[in-house]
Structure formats: structure tokens, C-alpha cells
Design a protein around this motif. Structure first.
Motif, short mmCIF file in Angstrom:
data_model
loop_
_atom_site.label_atom_id
_atom_site.label_comp_id
_atom_site.label_asym_id
_atom_site.label_seq_id
_atom_site.Cartn_x
_atom_site.Cartn_y
_atom_site.Cartn_z
N THR B 73 -10.73 16.51 24.61
CA THR B 73 -10.48 17.31 25.81
C THR B 73 -9.58 18.51 25.56
N ALA B 74 -8.77 18.48 24.50
CA ALA B 74 -7.85 19.60 24.28
C ALA B 74 -7.42 19.64 22.82
N VAL B 75 -7.02 20.83 22.39
CA VAL B 75 -6.49 21.00 21.04
C VAL B 75 -5.22 21.84 21.14
N SER B 76 -4.18 21.44 20.40
CA SER B 76 -2.93 22.19 20.42
C SER B 76 -2.36 22.25 19.00
N THR B 77 -1.40 23.11 18.80
CA THR B 77 -0.81 23.29 17.46
C THR B 77 0.70 23.15 17.56
N PRO B 78 1.21 21.93 17.40
CA PRO B 78 2.66 21.73 17.47
C PRO B 78 3.40 22.42 16.33
N GLY B 79 2.72 22.74 15.24
CA GLY B 79 3.33 23.46 14.12
C GLY B 79 2.25 24.03 13.25
N THR B 80 2.59 25.02 12.44
CA THR B 80 1.59 25.62 11.57
C THR B 80 0.97 24.57 10.65
N GLY B 81 -0.35 24.53 10.61
CA GLY B 81 -1.05 23.58 9.75
C GLY B 81 -1.24 22.22 10.35
N THR B 82 -0.74 22.00 11.56
CA THR B 82 -0.94 20.73 12.25
C THR B 82 -1.71 20.97 13.54
N VAL B 83 -2.76 20.23 13.73
CA VAL B 83 -3.60 20.35 14.92
C VAL B 83 -3.58 19.01 15.64
N GLU B 84 -3.28 19.06 16.92
CA GLU B 84 -3.25 17.82 17.70
C GLU B 84 -4.44 17.81 18.65
N LEU B 85 -5.26 16.77 18.52
CA LEU B 85 -6.44 16.62 19.38
C LEU B 85 -6.13 15.61 20.47
N THR B 86 -6.43 15.98 21.70
CA THR B 86 -6.29 15.04 22.82
C THR B 86 -7.66 14.44 23.10
N LEU B 87 -7.71 13.11 23.09
CA LEU B 87 -8.97 12.40 23.33
C LEU B 87 -9.02 11.90 24.76
N SER B 88 -10.21 11.83 25.26
CA SER B 88 -10.40 11.34 26.62
C SER B 88 -9.97 9.88 26.73
N SER B 89 -9.24 9.58 27.78
CA SER B 89 -8.75 8.22 27.97
C SER B 89 -9.90 7.24 28.20
N GLY B 90 -9.80 6.09 27.57
CA GLY B 90 -10.79 5.04 27.76
C GLY B 90 -12.05 5.17 26.92
N LYS B 91 -12.15 6.22 26.14
CA LYS B 91 -13.36 6.43 25.33
C LYS B 91 -13.22 5.87 23.92
N PHE B 92 -11.98 5.65 23.48
CA PHE B 92 -11.75 5.24 22.09
C PHE B 92 -10.86 4.01 22.06
N SER B 93 -11.30 2.99 21.32
CA SER B 93 -10.52 1.78 21.18
C SER B 93 -10.02 1.67 19.75
N ALA B 94 -8.72 1.38 19.61
CA ALA B 94 -8.12 1.24 18.29
C ALA B 94 -8.72 0.02 17.57
N PRO B 95 -8.77 0.06 16.25
CA PRO B 95 -8.28 1.12 15.40
C PRO B 95 -9.27 2.29 15.31
N LEU B 96 -8.73 3.49 15.53
CA LEU B 96 -9.52 4.71 15.32
C LEU B 96 -9.37 5.13 13.86
N PHE B 97 -10.35 5.80 13.37
CA PHE B 97 -10.21 6.42 12.06
C PHE B 97 -11.16 7.60 11.96
N CYS B 98 -10.88 8.46 11.00
CA CYS B 98 -11.55 9.77 10.98
C CYS B 98 -12.13 10.09 9.62
N ARG B 99 -13.12 10.97 9.64
CA ARG B 99 -13.60 11.65 8.45
C ARG B 99 -13.43 13.14 8.72
N ILE B 100 -12.91 13.88 7.72
CA ILE B 100 -12.60 15.29 7.93
C ILE B 100 -13.07 16.10 6.72
N THR B 101 -13.67 17.25 6.97
CA THR B 101 -13.98 18.21 5.92
C THR B 101 -13.41 19.57 6.33
#
Lengths: 177, 314
Positions: B73-101
Motif C-alpha cells: 500500500t505504501a513505500v517510504s525511505t526512512p534513510g538513504t538506501g533503506t526502503v520501507e514497504l507497508t503491506l495491507s493488513s490481514g493479507k500476509f501471515s508470518a513467517p513472511l519472507f522475500c526474494r529480491i533482485t
């Protein structure tokens, strides 16, 4: 085979043979279309990906797992899979040495590749990759015939060195799985 | 119960209770088939299929492509080189994990590294590092583009199922309600199937790639080992240009890549490799891939195989 929407009937409506045939064709269309990229086998002796409803396409990971690396109170580093897909591809993980993790393969994997993504805080710089070890490579002295997935984890702290941390591993495969 | 095709009926040849029951049981078999690894309405529901896939694009500011706002739902940059993604509530159940390129927009000059941090079921941070100069080993936190696939535990399996018509005994007449139930169920099953699949059965959702390429180097000669929805791949300068059938893709789109570690010459446990795919070089007809390796003193371009997964664009 195309799917054709059928009409409903009312009392005393004669149901012709063409409607019966269309209904049969529709069932077949759904079945065949779904079989394009899913399994349909009912026997447990078929491969995992050819079993009823399982995804069977090179574009969908054959297996994924998230590994969390924890250190016990006595200093033993233990990898734990916090999540792993039900694929019978990734069944277990063990730590070979600092930054080296091994997932034994239950059968020989062919035509595949591996993605590894490190997790970590902003204060770290990390790089990771994976590799399928053939049975003949003999990397492990204790069990030289073992085959499976090797994951290497590195961290830069001044210079690069093998390191233990959490990671995601993903196996893709094409061909006959 | 398995699926068994029904013989075509001819004029004045009665279907009989056996034939009609076969229709009912085939509907049930299709229902069983559809609900494995899918939700009741036909959406994908397995750990290996990402819940969300996005191209997080940086061009002075961040934007989200390739994934529905229902998930990221949103993307923000708390610091250079760090990107914070906001996920929709209730759509993701832990444990979450990612693949990134990394898919940096600054071109083909240097490699990038990416790693992730799960803060909660609604927050993921991605940390990006950019190599200062080719041949060196100084990495700086820098804002850049990347592709991300977020995996999460599957939703609880559906318990409610379709109501299939009751099987007919010999001599029983087919009631309108039974036939109409069959027709209803067929229509529902088809709509579930088409939720994230094409009419021919191919997967048709942004979370599943529509193309891929396995590119290998054998004795320094590159070749396409396997591909889908890719026309060709040719070495171009320090990278490899993948030629695409233009009608298939809509730019920009997320691409995931990984280098083939086993094709690095003289590989050891200390060998490292990176693959980067600059999103600013992506068009509907071309994707450029750059591979890098550690040479003992720094990071440089390396000719080695790789695999890429090409997703549907926004």
C-alpha cells in the motif's frame, strides 16, 4: 476444447443429447485446461508435481524455504526452517560450516536453478548464492556421494567472510519434474 | 474420484443414470483439482506462489509497479538506501519472507546488493548497497529500484464446497434442479479457473512469471538452455540483451535473476557472483542482464550463465 455455457431447464423440458454432450465437453475443457500447468495424478507413486492439483510449471518455484539461523545457549549454531513448501524437494537443512548450508536432495535434480536472498539489518552488507551439488562432486569428505543444494552466505565487515544469518532459498526447475 | 471423459451421445441414445452420474462425478473431480493450492474463488494459495510481486521503482522518488495496492500500500525511505514497504493488513501471515533482485535505474555500470528485514506482518524493509566503482569493494547505501516477491503462509483452506447433484439411481428421472445444479457448478468452476488462469490453462496473474530464460556459458560459448516467451539472447558489451516478443510484455515489469554459480571458473567456497537487471533499460522488446563476480580483490564484470524470471507488467 472450448467451454460453452449451458442453459438451465424447467419442469417437463426435454433435455437433448446435444446438451448432455456440451456438459461433458465442458467438464473436459476445465479438466484439460487445468492440466496445462497442474498435475492430475491420483497415485502417490507419481512425482509430487504430477499429483492432483499441484503446480507443475517452470515459472512457479518447485520449492521455497525460509531458514532462520539461531545460536543456542551453549553456542551451537542451528538452522531452522521457519517455513517450507510442501514439495518434497526441500526436506531438511544442516549447517556444514560457517556460512555454508546444505539441503540434501531426495532425488537427483535436473534442469534447475536456485535463488538465495539474504536477510539482514541496515548495518550489514551481505551476499548469498546457491548451487546444486551433483552426487559426483564429493565436496563433503564425510559423505562424498551426497547430492543437494549448497547455499553460501557472506558478509562484509571490513573484508568479506563467510557468515551465519537468515535467508530465503527458492528452487526453480524446468523439464520433467 | 478421478476424471473420466464421457462418450458423446447420439440422437435418441439415452444418457442413462450412469452417463448423468458421470457428469456429476466429473464436476466433483474438477472441483477437487481446482481447490488444491487455490482458494475457494480460484486465487493462488500456496507458499511457493508469492502473495505479492512488485517492481519498486526509484527515479528521484519511489513508486510501486507490478503488484496490486491491495497488497503493497505504501513505500517510504526512512534513510538513504533503506526502503520501507507497508503491506495491507490481514493479507500476509508470518513467517513472511522475500526474494529480491536489484533493478537499479542508473544503468549498467556497477552491481548492487539487496537484503531484507521483516519488521511485522505489515512492514518490510529492504536495504540496498551500490558498489562505488567497478573493480573495487566499497559499498554504499544508495536508493535504487528492485524487484520483490513476498511469500507468506497460505490462507486457511476453503471448507465450504459446491453442492453437487445427488447421483441418480436406475430408472430415476433427472429433475430440473439436478441439471441446473450441474450447469451452475460448471459455470462456477470455470469462473474460478479463469480467476488467475487463461482459457487455455496458462497462469495469468502478476505474481507468476509469464516468461523465463536459462542462459548458460559452456567453454565461454553462451547458449539458451530453456526459455518461455523469449525470442533470443545475445552478448552485448558487458551484458546480455534478452530479446522479447513485444506483444507479450508491458513495461515496466519486475524481473528476478540469479547467476549460475557453478559456471564460475575456478569456483571455491569463497567465490561470489551477482546479477543485476537495470529497469531503465527494460522495454517491451528488451531486458539487459549484467553479471558480476569477485576476483579476489574486487568486483568486476563476469561472463557466466544466469536465469531470469519475467513477470507481467502493470
Amino acid at each position: 476444447m472450448a467451454f460453452t455455457k449451458l442453459y438451465k431447464v424447467i419442469q417437463d423440458h426435454a433435455l437433448g443429447y446435444q446438451s448432455i454432450n456440451t456438459a461433458a465437453d465442458n467438464d473436459l475443457a476445465i479438466y484439460e485446461d487445468f492440466n496445462e500447468e497442474h498435475g492430475s495424478g491420483l497415485s502417490a507413486s507419481t512425482s509430487w508435481f504430477q499429483r492432483l492439483g499441484r503446480h507443475n510449471a517452470p515459472t512457479i518455484p518447485r520449492a521455497v524455504a525460509n531458514v532462520q539461523v539461531r545460536t543456542s545457549a551453549v553456542g551451537v549454531v542451528v538452522p531452522v526452517m521457519s517455513a517450507v513448501s510442501q514439495s518434497e524437494i526441500i526436506l531438511s537443512v544442516r549447517r556444514e560450516s560457517t556460512g555454508v548450508y546444505f539441503f540434501p536432495a531426495p532425488f537427483e535434480w535436473v534442469d534447475m536453478w536456485v535463488e538465495v536472498t539474504p536477510s539482514g539489518l541496515n548495518s550489514t552488507t551481505r551476499q548469498a548464492h546457491g548451487h546444486y551439488m551433483e552426487p559426483t562432486e564429493g565436496i563433503f569428505v564425510a559423505s562424498p556421494q551426497e547430492a543437494g543444494l549448497l547455499v553460501y552466505l557472506f558478509e562484509k565487515d571490513g573484508s568479506w567472510a563467510a557468515a551465519d544469518y537468515d535467508f530465503t532459498v527458492c528452487v526453480f526447475g524446468y523439464g520433467d519434474w | 474420484m478421478g476424471f473420466e471423459p464421457l462418450d458423446a451421445k447420439a440422437r435418441q441414445k439415452p444418457a442413462g443414470n450412469v452417463g448423468l452420474n458421470r457428469l456429476f462425478s466429473n464436476n466433483l473431480a474438477n472441483e477437487d483439482l481446482l481447490f488444491v493450492e487455490h482458494t475457494l474463488d480460484g486465487k493462488h494459495n500456496s507458499l511457493e506462489v508469492p502473495r505479492a510481486v512488485g517492481l519498486i521503482r526509484y527515479s528521484g522518488s519511489y513508486s510501486i509497479h507490478g503488484s496490486s495496492s491491495a497488497f503493497i500500500t505504501a513505500v517510504s525511505t526512512p534513510g538513504t538506501g533503506t526502503v520501507e514497504l507497508t503491506l495491507s493488513s490481514g493479507k500476509f501471515s508470518a513467517p513472511l519472507f522475500c526474494r529480491i533482485t536489484p533493478m537499479d535505474a542508473s544503468g549498467d555500470t556497477v552491481p548492487w546488493l539487496a537484503q531484507y528485514e521483516i519488521t511485522s506482518e505489515t512492514t518490510i524493509s529492504v536495504h540496498l548497497r551500490k558498489l562505488a566503482t567497478i573493480g573495487g569493494d566499497t559499498w554504499n547505501a544508495t536508493n535504487g529500484s528492485f524487484a520483490i516477491a513476498i511469500h507468506a503462509l497460505p490462507y486457511s483452506p476453503a471448507t465450504a464446497r459446491l453442492t453437487q447433484p445427488t447421483a441418480l439411481a436406475r430408472g430415476a428421472n433427472l429433475a430440473p434442479a439436478s441439471w441446473n445444479g450441474l450447469v451452475d457448478n460448471q459455470a462456477k468452476l470455470r469462473s474460478y479457473q479463469l480467476a488467475e488462469h487463461s482459457a487455455g490453462g496458462a497462469h495469468n496473474t502478476k505474481e507468476i512469471p509469464i516468461g523465463f530464460l536459462v542462459y548458460r556459458f559452456s567453454d565461454t560459448n553462451p547458449f539458451i538452455d530453456e526459455s518461455l516467451n523469449v525470442d533470443d539472447a545475445v552478448v552485448s558489451g558487458d551484458g546480455v540483451d534478452i530479446e522479447l516478443p513485444g506483444s507479450t510484455y508491458t513495461a515496466p515489469f519486475p524481473v528476478f535473476g540469479t547467476a549460475h554459480y557453478d559456471e564460475l571458473a575456478g569456483q571455491t567456497a569463497a567465490t561470489r557472483s551477482i546479477v543485476c537487471i537495470p529497469e531503465d533499460l527494460i522495454t517491451t522488446t528488451n531486458v539487459s542482464v549484467y553479471t558480476y563476480a569477485w576476483d579476489g580483490a574486487g568486483w568486476g564484470f563476469a561472463s557466466l550463465g544466469f536465469s531470469v524470471m519475467l513477470h507481467r507488467g502493470t
